[in-house]
Design an enzyme around this catalytic site. Structure first.
Site, PDB file in Angstrom:
ATOM      1  N   HIS A 195       0.799  -1.232   0.000  1.00  0.00           N
ATOM      2  CA  HIS A 195       0.000   0.000   0.000  1.00  0.00           C
ATOM      3  C   HIS A 195       0.822   1.269   0.000  1.00  0.00           C
ATOM      4  CE1 HIS A 195      -3.939  -1.883   0.964  1.00  0.00           C
ATOM      5  NE2 HIS A 195      -3.171  -2.782   1.545  1.00  0.00           N
ATOM      6  N   LYS A 223      -8.736  13.585   4.705  1.00  0.00           N
ATOM      7  CA  LYS A 223      -7.816  12.448   4.694  1.00  0.00           C
ATOM      8  C   LYS A 223      -6.803  12.696   5.802  1.00  0.00           C
ATOM      9  CE  LYS A 223      -6.912  13.630   0.300  1.00  0.00           C
ATOM     10  NZ  LYS A 223      -7.067  12.430  -0.499  1.00  0.00           N
ATOM     11  N   ARG A 224      -5.960  11.691   6.108  1.00  0.00           N
ATOM     12  CA  ARG A 224      -4.923  11.941   7.101  1.00  0.00           C
ATOM     13  C   ARG A 224      -4.063  13.131   6.677  1.00  0.00           C
ATOM     14  NH1 ARG A 224      -4.426   8.057  11.439  1.00  0.00           N
ATOM     15  NH2 ARG A 224      -2.456   9.083  11.887  1.00  0.00           N
ATOM     16  N   LYS A 278       0.348  14.592   0.977  1.00  0.00           N
ATOM     17  CA  LYS A 278      -1.037  14.837   0.546  1.00  0.00           C
ATOM     18  C   LYS A 278      -1.292  16.326   0.312  1.00  0.00           C
ATOM     19  CE  LYS A 278      -2.720  10.763   3.100  1.00  0.00           C
ATOM     20  NZ  LYS A 278      -3.401   9.858   2.152  1.00  0.00           N
ATOM     21  N   THR A 280      -8.835   6.288  -1.958  1.00  0.00           N
ATOM     22  CA  THR A 280     -10.162   5.701  -2.132  1.00  0.00           C
ATOM     23  C   THR A 280     -11.215   6.781  -1.895  1.00  0.00           C
ATOM     24  OG1 THR A 280      -9.928   4.903   0.128  1.00  0.00           O
ATOM     25  CG2 THR A 280      -9.650   3.285  -1.635  1.00  0.00           C
ATOM     26  N   LYS A 300     -14.956   7.866  -3.761  1.00  0.00           N
ATOM     27  CA  LYS A 300     -16.211   8.148  -3.061  1.00  0.00           C
ATOM     28  C   LYS A 300     -16.786   9.492  -3.508  1.00  0.00           C
ATOM     29  CE  LYS A 300     -14.316   5.528   0.748  1.00  0.00           C
ATOM     30  NZ  LYS A 300     -13.487   5.574   1.968  1.00  0.00           N
TER      31      LYS A 300
END
Ligand code: F58
Length: 792
Positions: free
Chosen positions: A343, A521-522, A527, A629, A633
């Protein structure tokens, strides 16, 4: 159902209706729903035993489940019945639903993927079992104090968990430490410490209640009850010491997302649940098989990242030390059972254990790892090493012990082949396969977005939750203004709901006509929440200078937790909150731009935010996000993506069409190339007056007037290092945001684009992903309709 609920209230909870609390009602409802899963569950187990040669075992350190009442009721198709039964009893169904705590036994994407997979395995009627840890404390609760994250222990088990069945009779002794005796060619592990792993089973029911699998979570308890002799001597601490030590193993979820802490307890947790699971599946196998050599025909064991990678050596140990097989055969059998999912490519997240530590906790396993390494080196002298510079590389171990290794998006799998496992890929060129992630449409559209779901069902029927590709049938409606109006109206309902919730929980009144721009998200540097907040400041500057221009009003919404030890991520959180308090109080821009950052982002909050989003922020540095993911969504719920060519964004864009996706930024290859230019960040900042101004404002303390030096670290790092290339992508990000503004001005254009997203992402159902694993890795098929009907 009314009677069933009342019966549970009375006989399971010992309450009469006059004295029952919300908790009591919620428990009674949950137990009544659970009853309805038991028959399909038994039936599935029976079919599994009688008709199915092979079962899937999904080993995962994390299952990020969320709430279950609505999910179970919807899968069973009894939501309306439950609602009206409760209303007859004078209770509000929605209130009870909201009383349930999230089961937050995971950090982020990896744990949520495991939960989606459980839903799909049950929906597809594939005999499967999820194995994990029953943490007493799930992911910490986040609060903000003066804009800073503070963590509080999570306590979901303070109340009884309605969905589980304790199995005190299913328990295994798990050993640690000690040493290994060798005599007459045999090895005997004499451990120093033993704890018991006890099973707690939660049935997981699929869509329409036809099939249910088991999620079996292990809880640690002492092998011996507390020490009565010490207690009688009055030494109460000593009496309960061993108990406390044993229970520590399943006490708390490690909140470390992406970076591994080299903690002995973590290693013990990993071995604890892996060993219990392997023992359990072998026991099940031996119930109706004589020859352990046939295990690979009966068990497909999937390792969710390397956390359960000790499964390889553990299986070999059992086959050699307990069943007397020779080492080569044992390794071959283990490999034919095991698959490994990678991952992440982030080097700091690849698990490595110091050899001395692994040898101290698991001495026999270390010997076996040496044997595995020896054979691999003999067969392939150029193979990368498992044992390297005093470390045990768990990625290499998992790769070498698995018959298939998979990445989680097309780009990620290519990068797995060309970077982290390039040498192993050369040696084993058919081992790596791709399985692009997916999400369950039951929770992530049907459950969380009733307004849109009802509209879709009216148009294309009710087959889509089990066959998401049917959404294609909506695509021709992108030219149908009547339908687009309805599609927009559904979004509007969700945006109003979110606005009400923000008003209640954050005390902020937001404008549902504004564009809802969401990044949840985290918090992690790769990110790039930082790039988002810098862009927000730049936009604010321009709005403030020219408030009467034709701006598209925006609400910027953030959500996410930082690992407690991740200092930079915590600074980013604080910066977002500091910027929010300045911008949200600017009278000049108050109708144009607002920032919302509700604390304690979790699955339940995602279910509220995602259906209300107009714009989905998927802006990671290309090459860093394995898949994502959340991106799927949002697109499914009719948000447009602003994103880089990273992870599954690439495939999402292919499906929805480039014209329905706001693309920007360097590609993964360009990122690597750019990093080779010394001073690339400085060069980029100097070329961007807009970014320079924002950095100057932060550095001057514009957002922390009483502590102007607060963000010197962040700003300095951007000028001098900027490993994640915020500076290089900033201008194109800003400009692409303005393209999004333009599109948003025309509701007809925007909603047609949004509809194309919903209509085109059916492929990202986790049902498709699971079919891929079943075909390419596990070699298992679903139970047939005939099986199901026969036993119905
Ligand atoms: C995530 N990994 C990836 N790890 O970052 C994301 O791109 C992907 O979509 C998702 O997996 C599912 O494949 C992730 O969530 C963790 O949280 C680990 C927890 C334990 C420590 C190491 C990271």
């Amino acid at each position: 159902m009314k009677n069933e609920i009342l019966a549970h209230l009375r006989y399971s909870l010992g309450k009469d209706a006059g004295h029952a609390s919300i908790y009591d009602w919620r428990m009674a409802l949950s137990l009544a729903l659970r009853d309805k899963i038991v028959d399909p569950w038994f039936r599935s187990t029976k079919i599994g035993y009688e008709k199915q040669p092979k079962r899937v075992y999904y080993l995962s350190m994390e299952f990020l489940i969320g709430r279950l009442v609505e999910d179970v009721a919807a899968n069973l198709g009894v939501e309306d019945e439950a609602r009206s039964a409760l209303s007859d009893l004078g209770q509000d169904y929605d209130l009870l639903v909201r009383d349930e705590p999230d089961a937050a036994l995971g950090n982020g994407g990896l744990g949520r993927l495991a939960a989606c997979f459980m839903d799909s395995l049950a929906t597809l009627a594939i005999p499967a079992m999820g194995y994990g840890i029953r943490y007493e404390h799930g992911l910490f609760e986040q609060d903000f104090v003066d804009g800073q994250q503070v963590e509080k222990a999570e306590t979901w088990l303070a109340q009884r968990h309605a969905w589980e069945f304790e199995r005190p009779e299913v328990s295994y002794r798990i050993n640690f430490g000690g040493h290994v005796h060798h005599h007459e060619g045999k090895a005997e592990w004499r451990p120093h410490e033993t704890v018991l792993a006890t099973a707690f089973d939660t049935p997981v029911v699929g869509w329409q209640g036809k099939w249910a699998n088991t999620l079996r979570l292990w809880s640690a308890c002492p092998q011996k009850e507390f020490d009565l002799a010490s207690f009688n001597r009055g030494d109460y601490l000593a009496a309960s010491r061993s108990e406390a030590l044993a229970r520590t193993i399943s006490r708390v979820l490690y909140p470390d997302d992406t970076t591994e802490t080299g903690k002995e307890l973590r290693l013990k947790q990993e071995y604890f649940f892996t060993a219990a699971s392997i023992h359990d599946l072998i026991r099940r196998f031996l119930d109706d098989h004589d020859d352990i050599r046939a295990l690979p025909e009966a068990a497909a064991i999937q390792l969710n990242d390397t956390h359960p990678a000790i499964a390889g050596p553990e299986l070999v140990r059992i086959l050699v030390d307990l069943h007397g097989l020779d080492m080569d055969e044992a390794i071959d059998i283990a490999r034919r059972c095991l698959g490994y999912t990678n991952h992440t490519l982030l080097p700091e997240a690849l698990e490595r254990w110091p050899e001395w530590l692994l040898g101290r906790v698991l001495p026999r396993h270390l010997e076996i790892i040496h044997q595995i390494e020896g054979r691999q080196q003999a067969d392939h002298p150029d193979s990368p090493r498992i044992l390297d510079h005093g470390n045990v590389n768990m990625g290499e171990l998992a790769f070498i012990m698995a018959h298939k290794v998979n990445g989680v998006s097309a780009l990620h799998t290519d990068l797995v082949k060309s970077t982290v496992f390039a040498d192993l890929h050369r040696i084993h060129p058919t081992r790596i396969v791709n399985q692009t992630n997916g999400i369950t449409p039951r929770r992530w559209l049907h459950g969380c977005n009733p307004a849109l779901s009802a509209l879709i069902t009216r148009k294309i029927g009710d087959g889509w939750p089990a066959d998401l590709e049917q959404l294609r049938g909506l695509r021709p409606l992108a030219g149908d203004t009547g339908f687009l109006d309805e599609f927009q109206a559904a979004k509007r309902v969700n945006k109003e709901q979110l606005s009400n919730w923000v008003a209640e929980t954050c005390g902020l009144s937001i404008n549902p006509d504004a564009m809802f721009d969401i990044q949840i998200k985290r918090i992690h540097e790769y990110k790039r929440q930082l790039m988002n907040i810098l862009e927000t400041i730049a936009l604010w500057n321009e709005m403030h200078a020219n408030p009467h221009a034709d701006w598209t009003p925006r609400v910027k919404i953030f959500g996410g937790k930082a690992a407690p030890g991740y200092h930079v991520a915590k600074e980013i959180i604080r910066l977002i909150n500091d910027v929010a308090s300045v911008i949200n109080t600017d009278p000049v821009t108050k109708d144009l731009l607002q920032i919302v950052y509700p604390p304690n982002y979790n699955v339940t909050m995602a279910e509220l935010l995602i259906p209300a989003a107009d714009l989905s922020e998927q802006i990671s540095t290309a090459g860093k996000e394995a898949s994502g993911t959340g991106n799927m969504k949002f697109a499914l719920n009719g948000a447009l993506t602003i994103g880089t060519l990273d992870g599954a964004n690439v495939e999402i864009r292919e499906h929805v069409g480039a014209e329905n996706f706001f693309l920007f930024g360097l590609t993964a290859e360009e990122v690597v190339e750019r990093r080779s230019h010394p001073g690339y960040a400085r060069t980029a900042i100097e070329a961007s007056p807009r970014l320079q101004k924002v950095l100057a404002q932060i550095a001057e303390g514009r957002f922390a007037p009483h502590d102007p030096g607060r963000y010197h670290g962040i700003v300095g790092n951007l000028w001098d290092h900027d490993h994640f290339l915020v500076s290089c992508d900033f201008d194109t990000y800003f400009n692409t945001q303005r393209r999004a503004d333009e599109a948003f001005k025309s509701p007809a254009i925007w909603s047609a684009m949004a509809l194309c997203n919903t209509a085109s992402v059916g492929w990202f159902s986790s049902d498709r992903t699971i079919r891929g694993y079943a075909r390419d890795i596990w070699n298992v098929g679903p139970a047939t309709n005939a099986d199901l009907e026969q036993s119905a």
